[in-house]
Design a protein around this motif. Structure first.
Motif, PDB file in Angstrom:
ATOM      1  N   ARG A  92       0.839  -1.200   0.000  1.00  0.00           N
ATOM      2  CA  ARG A  92       0.000   0.000   0.000  1.00  0.00           C
ATOM      3  C   ARG A  92       0.871   1.245   0.000  1.00  0.00           C
ATOM      4  O   ARG A  92       1.817   1.361   0.770  1.00  0.00           O
ATOM      5  N   ARG A  93       0.553   2.168  -0.898  1.00  0.00           N
ATOM      6  CA  ARG A  93       1.247   3.448  -0.935  1.00  0.00           C
ATOM      7  C   ARG A  93       0.467   4.427  -0.078  1.00  0.00           C
ATOM      8  O   ARG A  93      -0.679   4.762  -0.368  1.00  0.00           O
ATOM      9  N   THR A  94       1.068   4.884   0.996  1.00  0.00           N
ATOM     10  CA  THR A  94       0.411   5.805   1.915  1.00  0.00           C
ATOM     11  C   THR A  94       0.460   7.212   1.350  1.00  0.00           C
ATOM     12  O   THR A  94       1.506   7.675   0.894  1.00  0.00           O
ATOM     13  N   VAL A  95      -0.669   7.888   1.375  1.00  0.00           N
ATOM     14  CA  VAL A  95      -0.732   9.247   0.839  1.00  0.00           C
ATOM     15  C   VAL A  95      -0.593  10.249   1.972  1.00  0.00           C
ATOM     16  O   VAL A  95      -0.833   9.949   3.141  1.00  0.00           O
ATOM     17  N   ASP A  96      -0.216  11.453   1.603  1.00  0.00           N
ATOM     18  CA  ASP A  96      -0.124  12.561   2.548  1.00  0.00           C
ATOM     19  C   ASP A  96      -1.520  13.145   2.716  1.00  0.00           C
ATOM     20  O   ASP A  96      -2.082  13.735   1.785  1.00  0.00           O
ATOM     21  N   ALA A  97      -2.095  13.000   3.895  1.00  0.00           N
ATOM     22  CA  ALA A  97      -3.476  13.417   4.121  1.00  0.00           C
ATOM     23  C   ALA A  97      -3.666  14.922   4.001  1.00  0.00           C
ATOM     24  O   ALA A  97      -4.795  15.388   3.801  1.00  0.00           O
ATOM     25  N   SER A  98      -2.590  15.693   4.099  1.00  0.00           N
ATOM     26  CA  SER A  98      -2.706  17.150   4.007  1.00  0.00           C
ATOM     27  C   SER A  98      -2.517  17.674   2.590  1.00  0.00           C
ATOM     28  O   SER A  98      -2.714  18.863   2.339  1.00  0.00           O
ATOM     29  N   ALA A  99      -2.148  16.796   1.670  1.00  0.00           N
ATOM     30  CA  ALA A  99      -1.855  17.222   0.302  1.00  0.00           C
ATOM     31  C   ALA A  99      -3.120  17.204  -0.556  1.00  0.00           C
ATOM     32  O   ALA A  99      -4.086  16.481  -0.270  1.00  0.00           O
ATOM     33  N   ALA A 100      -3.109  17.987  -1.620  1.00  0.00           N
ATOM     34  CA  ALA A 100      -4.223  17.975  -2.568  1.00  0.00           C
ATOM     35  C   ALA A 100      -4.243  16.636  -3.304  1.00  0.00           C
ATOM     36  O   ALA A 100      -3.202  16.019  -3.539  1.00  0.00           O
ATOM     37  N   LEU A 160      -9.991  23.054  -5.502  1.00  0.00           N
ATOM     38  CA  LEU A 160      -9.025  23.980  -6.071  1.00  0.00           C
ATOM     39  C   LEU A 160      -9.313  24.253  -7.544  1.00  0.00           C
ATOM     40  O   LEU A 160      -9.959  23.466  -8.236  1.00  0.00           O
ATOM     41  N   ASP A 161      -8.752  25.360  -8.035  1.00  0.00           N
ATOM     42  CA  ASP A 161      -8.974  25.750  -9.426  1.00  0.00           C
ATOM     43  C   ASP A 161      -8.380  24.757 -10.414  1.00  0.00           C
ATOM     44  O   ASP A 161      -8.811  24.706 -11.571  1.00  0.00           O
ATOM     45  N   ASP A 162      -7.398  23.966  -9.980  1.00  0.00           N
ATOM     46  CA  ASP A 162      -6.766  23.013 -10.895  1.00  0.00           C
ATOM     47  C   ASP A 162      -7.475  21.666 -10.931  1.00  0.00           C
ATOM     48  O   ASP A 162      -6.973  20.708 -11.516  1.00  0.00           O
ATOM     49  N   GLY A 163      -8.669  21.577 -10.302  1.00  0.00           N
ATOM     50  CA  GLY A 163      -9.424  20.336 -10.368  1.00  0.00           C
ATOM     51  C   GLY A 163      -8.987  19.295  -9.359  1.00  0.00           C
ATOM     52  O   GLY A 163      -9.178  18.091  -9.576  1.00  0.00           O
ATOM     53  N   ARG A 164      -8.443  19.740  -8.243  1.00  0.00           N
ATOM     54  CA  ARG A 164      -8.098  18.829  -7.153  1.00  0.00           C
ATOM     55  C   ARG A 164      -8.828  19.296  -5.887  1.00  0.00           C
ATOM     56  O   ARG A 164      -9.484  20.329  -5.879  1.00  0.00           O
ATOM     57  N   GLN A 165      -8.706  18.482  -4.849  1.00  0.00           N
ATOM     58  CA  GLN A 165      -9.349  18.792  -3.579  1.00  0.00           C
ATOM     59  C   GLN A 165      -8.332  18.617  -2.459  1.00  0.00           C
ATOM     60  O   GLN A 165      -7.374  17.829  -2.585  1.00  0.00           O
ATOM     61  N   ARG A 201     -29.018  27.237  -3.303  1.00  0.00           N
ATOM     62  CA  ARG A 201     -27.701  27.839  -3.084  1.00  0.00           C
ATOM     63  C   ARG A 201     -26.632  27.153  -3.916  1.00  0.00           C
ATOM     64  O   ARG A 201     -26.706  25.962  -4.224  1.00  0.00           O
ATOM     65  N   VAL A 202     -25.635  27.930  -4.278  1.00  0.00           N
ATOM     66  CA  VAL A 202     -24.407  27.379  -4.850  1.00  0.00           C
ATOM     67  C   VAL A 202     -23.315  27.650  -3.822  1.00  0.00           C
ATOM     68  O   VAL A 202     -22.839  28.783  -3.682  1.00  0.00           O
ATOM     69  N   LEU A 203     -22.961  26.630  -3.056  1.00  0.00           N
ATOM     70  CA  LEU A 203     -21.978  26.809  -1.990  1.00  0.00           C
ATOM     71  C   LEU A 203     -20.607  27.127  -2.588  1.00  0.00           C
ATOM     72  O   LEU A 203     -20.250  26.639  -3.671  1.00  0.00           O
ATOM     73  N   ASP A 204     -19.832  27.913  -1.867  1.00  0.00           N
ATOM     74  CA  ASP A 204     -18.520  28.348  -2.347  1.00  0.00           C
ATOM     75  C   ASP A 204     -17.481  27.282  -2.005  1.00  0.00           C
ATOM     76  O   ASP A 204     -16.709  27.408  -1.056  1.00  0.00           O
ATOM     77  N   VAL A 205     -17.468  26.229  -2.801  1.00  0.00           N
ATOM     78  CA  VAL A 205     -16.597  25.083  -2.500  1.00  0.00           C
ATOM     79  C   VAL A 205     -15.131  25.438  -2.659  1.00  0.00           C
ATOM     80  O   VAL A 205     -14.256  24.746  -2.113  1.00  0.00           O
ATOM     81  N   ALA A 206     -14.813  26.508  -3.396  1.00  0.00           N
ATOM     82  CA  ALA A 206     -13.411  26.905  -3.561  1.00  0.00           C
ATOM     83  C   ALA A 206     -12.808  27.383  -2.248  1.00  0.00           C
ATOM     84  O   ALA A 206     -11.585  27.338  -2.069  1.00  0.00           O
ATOM     85  N   THR A 207     -13.655  27.840  -1.310  1.00  0.00           N
ATOM     86  CA  THR A 207     -13.151  28.283  -0.004  1.00  0.00           C
ATOM     87  C   THR A 207     -13.364  27.236   1.080  1.00  0.00           C
ATOM     88  O   THR A 207     -12.996  27.465   2.231  1.00  0.00           O
ATOM     89  N   GLY A 208     -13.995  26.106   0.714  1.00  0.00           N
ATOM     90  CA  GLY A 208     -14.276  25.066   1.698  1.00  0.00           C
ATOM     91  C   GLY A 208     -15.672  25.118   2.256  1.00  0.00           C
ATOM     92  O   GLY A 208     -15.990  24.416   3.229  1.00  0.00           O
ATOM     93  N   GLU A 209     -16.549  25.928   1.655  1.00  0.00           N
ATOM     94  CA  GLU A 209     -17.951  25.973   2.083  1.00  0.00           C
ATOM     95  C   GLU A 209     -18.698  24.819   1.398  1.00  0.00           C
ATOM     96  O   GLU A 209     -19.145  24.938   0.268  1.00  0.00           O
ATOM     97  N   VAL A 210     -18.812  23.700   2.106  1.00  0.00           N
ATOM     98  CA  VAL A 210     -19.452  22.519   1.529  1.00  0.00           C
ATOM     99  C   VAL A 210     -20.602  22.012   2.395  1.00  0.00           C
ATOM    100  O   VAL A 210     -21.320  21.088   1.993  1.00  0.00           O
ATOM    101  N   PHE A 211     -20.793  22.615   3.567  1.00  0.00           N
ATOM    102  CA  PHE A 211     -21.802  22.129   4.514  1.00  0.00           C
ATOM    103  C   PHE A 211     -22.283  23.297   5.352  1.00  0.00           C
ATOM    104  O   PHE A 211     -21.488  24.125   5.792  1.00  0.00           O
ATOM    105  N   ASP A 212     -23.596  23.365   5.554  1.00  0.00           N
ATOM    106  CA  ASP A 212     -24.146  24.447   6.365  1.00  0.00           C
ATOM    107  C   ASP A 212     -25.399  23.962   7.065  1.00  0.00           C
ATOM    108  O   ASP A 212     -26.179  23.174   6.508  1.00  0.00           O
TER     109      ASP A 212
END
Length: 537
Positions: A92-100, A160-165, A201-212
């Protein structure tokens, strides 16, 4: 798994079906006990984790205890897996949980579709729910929301604008908004206006607004909770988990389990490893691609050709509305009993009835349905309680060009969906691209959806007890014309259609829905409705 006994299989089946193991004979068709595709996929995944080389397709071909026992004791055993297999010997290749990390194909479609100016775009793919209760405390509710934001990392996802999260350390949620309507002149109007604003509503997912979550205070101590969640971060099963955790944290914030150590980025890496590489012709991914490419010449190019009031490309900001009805518990039991006697799953009975109604109004009798699968793979014990969008899409080719008894039509579509689900590793977006290329660049698409969640209570009893009854919901999805959703409520079944009304002539959706309800009523009441072609009125 050569030491697996029939009783082991029987107990595993009984657990997922919530029935008495003693009621399941060796030769009984498990569909008659309530087995369906999603539960078979779950069992196949669990058995693969313990070392069995068994597939969903093999289980679906003959769903009996004795056949599954033969499969499990005959398949090669690689030893229990503590990690998903990629290439032989691969760790298993472990990923960096803080990376995009990359979006899934479905997430990418949602993300692109929300852009302004696109046909049927400019909307977020999101769900809005209302829970009506009594004396919900604003302070306790805000504390509960903050606890679940801390527990579920995808509720802190930024796109993110580059199509990652990527996962933020802290959610940007500003706190609970409270609407005090206790002294309002027209409470119903105030609530309707608020619903209109929040549900589209269209939540601002670019800033992390995904739940309210917001709260309305009403006369007499009544309350209404408003929940918005972007479907980039949660499928239907995940919303169920979010609501259950919200109720649990509201009751006792210290009772909420800690955040799982296993995240969605790691899940996606492990899932890709389990699918293998396209360069390996024997990998599940390459096998799935070969299957779909072998079917391209038999696939229709689009969904049902329903009457339209305006071309879809003229609608750049669609507004969805919900209509629906319930099949009562007694009638639903009649439908499921008849279905199981015929070896049919209730979900496919509904899908077929839906298809028959669509066909009655469609110019074409050969069309595509888009079927979401909520099939989180058991790659780690934590997956069961994770919140994320595990959705994959599978195409279902509906062919109504020749009349057939309703039960036979269900059986044919059921066989097809089982085969297609077995090859879901190759994404439907790739299939549609291949279909377009195979047809000289002609437009292709599947904008009519059938999404079925019959396996659990979407809003669990403990949620209703703590926070209130589920009284309203609306979902919206870019590039979708009509989205049929199915839920269970106290033994009854809620059948909801979320549609872009502007797209269709006035009254069309209402007429179609009434015909759908009438067909299901006949299936509940009349045995011979199953043995003759569906009469859509």
């Amino acid at each position: 798994m050569n030491d697996t006994t029939k009783d082991d299989i029987r107990r595993a089946v009984a657990e997922v079906l919530d029935v008495d193991a003693a009621s399941i004979s060796d030769s009984a068709d498990l569909i008659g006990h309530g087995m369906d595709s999603i539960r078979m996929m779950k069992l196949a995944g669990e058995w693969r984790r313990t070392g069995a080389a068994v597939t969903f397709r093999a289980l679906a071909e003959q769903p009996t205890v004795e056949h599954w026992h033969a499969l499990l004791t005959a398949t090669a055993v690689a030893g229990p897996r503590t990690q998903p297999a990629g290439r032989p010997g691969e760790q298993r290749r472990t990923v960096d949980a803080s990376a995009a990390f990359d979006l899934t194909p479905v997430q990418r479609a949602y993300w692109i579709g929300r852009r302004e100016g696109m046909a049927l775009g400019g909307v977020g793919c999101h769900a809005y729910l209302e829970l009506d209760g009594d004396a919900v405390s604003p302070d306790r509710l805000e504390t509960a929301v903050r606890r679940i934001l801390g527990r579920h990392d995808m509720l802190r996802a930024r796109f993110l604008d580059d199509g990652r999260q990527m996962i933020l350390e802290k959610s940007p949620w500003n706190g609970l908004v409270v609407h005090d309507f206790t002294g309002a002149d027209d409470v119903d109007r105030s609530l309707a206006d608020l619903r209109s604003r929040l549900s589209h509503r269209v939540l601002d997912v670019a800033t992390g607004e995904v739940f309210d979550v917001q709260l309305s205070l009403l006369p007499g101590g009544r309350t209404r909770i408003h929940v918005n969640i972007d479907l980039l971060v949660a499928d239907v099963a995940s919303i169920e988990i979010v609501l259950a955790d919200l109720a649990r944290a509201y009751r006792d914030p210290e009772d909420l389990p800690p955040a799982p150590a296993y995240g969605f980025a790691q899940y996606l890496q492990d899932y890709r490893a389990s699918c293998g590489a396209l360069s390996n012709p024997d990998s599940p991914l390459a096998t799935a691609r070969a299957y779909w490419r072998g079917r391209l010449d038999r696939l229709p190019l689009s969904g049902p050709k329903l009457p339209l009031a305006v071309p879809p490309e003229q609608i750049t900001r669609p507004v969805f509305s919900r209509r629906g009805f319930r099949v009562g518990a007694r009638d639903w039991e009649r439908v499921t009993a008849r279905a199981r006697r015929l070896g049919l799953t209730p979900a496919m009975v509904l899908a077929t009835a839906y298809a028959e109604v669509l066909g009655a109004w469609s110019e074409e009798q050969h069309f595509l349905l888009n079927v979401p699968l909520f099939d989180r793979q058991p790659l780690d014990p934590a997956v069961h309680d994770m919140v994320a969008d595990f959705t994959s899409l599978v195409l279902l080719a509906v062919d109504l060009r020749q009349p057939a008894p309703f039960a036979q039509r269900v059986k044919d579509l059921q066989r097809q969906i089982q085969q297609n689900v077995s090859h879901a590793q190759y994404s439907t977006l790739n299939v549609l691209q291949d279909l377009r290329r195979a047809n000289g660049g002609r437009r292709v698409g599947a904008p009519v959806v059938f999404a079925c969640n019959l396996h659990s209570a979407f809003v669990r009893p403990e949620v209703r007890a703590e926070l209130g009854e589920w009284t309203g919901m609306l979902s919206q999805t870019p590039q979708v014309w009509l989205d049929h959703q199915v839920y269970t409520v106290d033994g009854a079944v809620l059948l909801a259609w979320d549609a872009v009304d502007e797209l269709f002539p006035d009254g069309l959706m209402d007429d179609m829905l009434r015909s759908y309800e009438g067909l299901l009523n006949r299936l509940a009441a009349e045995d011979d409705a199953w043995s003759r072609p569906a009469a859509v009125r």
